[in-house]
Design an enzyme around this catalytic site. Structure first.
Site, PDB file in Angstrom:
ATOM      1  N   ASP A 236       1.365  -1.677   0.092  1.00 47.61           N
ATOM      2  CA  ASP A 236      -0.013  -0.092   0.226  1.00 47.61           C
ATOM      3  C   ASP A 236       0.967   1.069   0.455  1.00 47.61           C
ATOM      4  OD1 ASP A 236      -1.986  -1.946   0.197  1.00 47.61           O
ATOM      5  OD2 ASP A 236      -3.133  -1.008   1.948  1.00 47.61           O
ATOM      6  N   ASP A 237       0.492   2.224  -0.328  1.00 45.95           N
ATOM      7  CA  ASP A 237       0.272   4.112  -0.087  1.00 45.95           C
ATOM      8  C   ASP A 237       1.457   3.887  -0.941  1.00 45.95           C
ATOM      9  OD1 ASP A 237      -1.096   3.287   2.041  1.00 45.95           O
ATOM     10  OD2 ASP A 237       0.753   3.734   2.852  1.00 45.95           O
TER      11      ASP A 237
ATOM     12  N   HIS B  28      -5.625   2.729  -4.053  1.00 45.89           N
ATOM     13  CA  HIS B  28      -6.021   3.104  -2.554  1.00 45.89           C
ATOM     14  C   HIS B  28      -5.988   4.662  -2.519  1.00 45.89           C
ATOM     15  CE1 HIS B  28      -4.854   2.077   1.924  1.00 45.89           C
ATOM     16  NE2 HIS B  28      -3.748   2.408   1.327  1.00 45.89           N
TER      17      HIS B  28
ATOM     18  N   HIS C 123      -5.409   9.569   0.491  1.00 41.81           N
ATOM     19  CA  HIS C 123      -5.499   8.519   2.424  1.00 41.81           C
ATOM     20  C   HIS C 123      -6.344   8.861   3.048  1.00 41.81           C
ATOM     21  CE1 HIS C 123      -4.365   5.362   4.701  1.00 41.81           C
ATOM     22  NE2 HIS C 123      -4.271   5.240   4.213  1.00 41.81           N
TER      23      HIS C 123
ATOM     24  N   HIS D 231       3.881  -2.894   3.232  1.00 40.96           N
ATOM     25  CA  HIS D 231       3.440  -0.441   2.788  1.00 40.96           C
ATOM     26  C   HIS D 231       5.053  -1.080   2.209  1.00 40.96           C
ATOM     27  CE1 HIS D 231       0.893  -0.825   6.102  1.00 40.96           C
ATOM     28  NE2 HIS D 231       0.385   0.796   5.314  1.00 40.96           N
TER      29      HIS D 231
END
Length: 475
Positions: A299-300, A350, A354, A441
């Site tokens: 993620d991210d 995603h 965020h 991540h």
């Protein structure tokens, strides 16, 4: 998200190139635009053209204390980066000490989100807005501030630094004249706020230029009137504001109206980023009904240089994974997203910056996801089919706002909390079972460093690493 110590020596890296797209609209408020901004024309900056750009991210994936912060690190602008770092860390410390009763994990029901937007990146001028949404604060918790860098002087500038010192009284008087009499503005509060030097500097901390040279002055909710009245924007036309601008302010105005083809902040050298060029040999024919499969998800990102390093590790083991990318990072590093897709990995959504999607309206949720999907398609030619809701927060409203399929996880490495490669690797190796989805991540160097041990150990145990969509299709 990635959190690192600022190293000035690494920031003095070289002359930069920046191209500005000639758009005429700002992103939605939920995507980082200034709340209360006027419809005056604005230019947009293509961050992928800024050489050496890194996005400094930090976040918690714990839904009981959710935060996500992001700001740019541009080579040569180390003073400005340090100022943003200090302000973000201060806001984060206040949030964690208040909204999270034990300082890290327990709750009192808030969320902090700090996102960034480039205002200008041209010539010797850099301008960035940080927009903060603090759901633990009073009122709506939304505020913004602009940060400016003067490459000619090698100095960080405040928003008020756009106005010459000898002209500030006339400038403030003009701002007052436009605000006085507006619905919700309190005359006494207005005079008190803009008369006191310290209060004035705090209130007038968000200014930017429009494409036609006007100066927008943005005041947060509650600064000059009752909070329910909202935020205010004053626009001073080019003819009015230009005589009052400082030398730097005039250059910032000029570089906004007529952007230069390059950005040069005086840094000696910016090395070209290494982007892996591996191409997938074809479709994955792994049969997860016959062999043990595991879906690693990251993620991210994308993040430079972490994602490039990760792609190299994955290629060594012919592993395929799913990346759940954040839109503002895709915009900064489309080359890394292209490399992910080219290597046979899956690229998912995603959100743009965020936020907890369950706190947004259906329209805001759609904006967060649609804008990110558009950025991914622009980079790869393919529109995502999967999304991972930030913090794993999902609701019927979120589901109804998109056709994307939500993906959560079975194994949480908590790598955002434990920046220890050995611990992250051990968590995956000891907790993962066949057909599990694992949360990691790729913005944390420590998480990326854990991947070789994960791949080496689990490959020896007969595991195959596949994308989420492949896992779902063959289970």
């Amino acid at each position: 998200m990635r959190s690192r110590t600022l190293l000035p020596a690494l920031l003095l890296l070289g002359s930069l190139t920046s191209a500005c797209a000639h758009g005429t609209s700002e992103p939605p408020v939920t995507d980082g635009a200034r709340p209360g901004s006027s419809p005056s024309p604005a230019r947009t900056v293509d961050p992928s053209k800024i050489k050496g750009l890194e996005i400094v991210d930090d976040n918690s994936e714990n839904s009981s204390c959710p935060f996500a912060t992001s700001y740019p690190d541009v080579p040569g602008a180390e003073a400005m980066t340090a100022t943003m770092n200090k302000d973000v860390e201060r806001r984060l410390a206040i949030f964690r000490s208040g909204a999270c009763s034990d300082g890290s994990d327990s709750v009192a029901g808030g969320e902090l989100n700090i996102s960034h937007q480039f205002l200008v990146a041209s010539g010797d001028v850099l301008g960035v807005r940080l927009t903060t949404q603090d759901h633990s604060a009073a009122s709506d918790g939304q505020s913004a501030a602009t940060y400016w860098y003067d490459g000619r002087a090698g100095a960080s500038r405040t928003a008020l630094g756009l106005v010459a010192g000898g002209s500030r009284d006339a400038f403030v008087a003009a701002v007052k004249d436009q605000l006085r009499g507006r619905e919700g503005v309190d005359a006494a509060t207005l005079d008190a706020t803009l008369s006191d030097p310290e209060a004035r500097a705090a209130a007038l901390d968000d200014m930017d230029f429009t494409a036609d040279g006007a100066l927008r002055v943005n005041l947060d909710r509650g600064e000059v009137g009752a909070p329910p009245a909202g935020a205010y924007t004053v626009t001073l036309p080019e003819a009015t504001i230009t005589p009052w601008l400082s030398g730097f302010g005039k250059r910032a105005q000029r570089q906004t109206v007529s952007p230069s083809p390059s950005l040069d902040l005086g840094a000696p050298h910016v090395p070209a980023p290494a982007v892996p060029t591996r191409t997938a040999s074809g479709d994955d024919d792994t049969d997860c009904k016959k062999v043990k499969c595991l879906a690693l998800t990251f993620d991210d990102g994308p993040a430079a240089p972490e994602t490039a390093t990760l792609l190299t590790y994955l290629a060594q083991y012919r592993a395929r994974v799913t990346f759940f990318t954040v839109g503002q990072n895709v915009a900064a590093h489309p080359d890394l997203v292209r490399a992910e897709a080219k290597a046979g990995h899956e690229v998912g959504n995603h959100s743009w910056n965020h936020p907890d999607l369950t706190r947004l309206t259906r329209e805001q949720i759609a904006s967060q996801l649609d804008r990110t999907s558009a950025a991914v398609k622009a980079a790869t030619g393919t529109t995502p089919t999967l999304f991972r809701p930030p913090y794993g927060a999902i609701s019927p409203v979120v589901r109804a706002a998109t056709r994307l399929s939500p993906v959560l996880w079975d194994v949480d490495t908590e790598d955002w909390k434990y920046r220890d490669p050995a611990k992250v690797a051990r968590t995956v190796i000891t907790q993962a079972h066949p057909d599990d989805v694992v949360l990691l991540h790729d913005i944390h160097p420590t998480s990326v460093a854990a991947v070789p041990e994960i791949l080496r150990t689990l490959t020896a145990r007969g595991y195959h690493f596949v994308t989420v969509s492949h896992l779902r299709a063959t289970m």
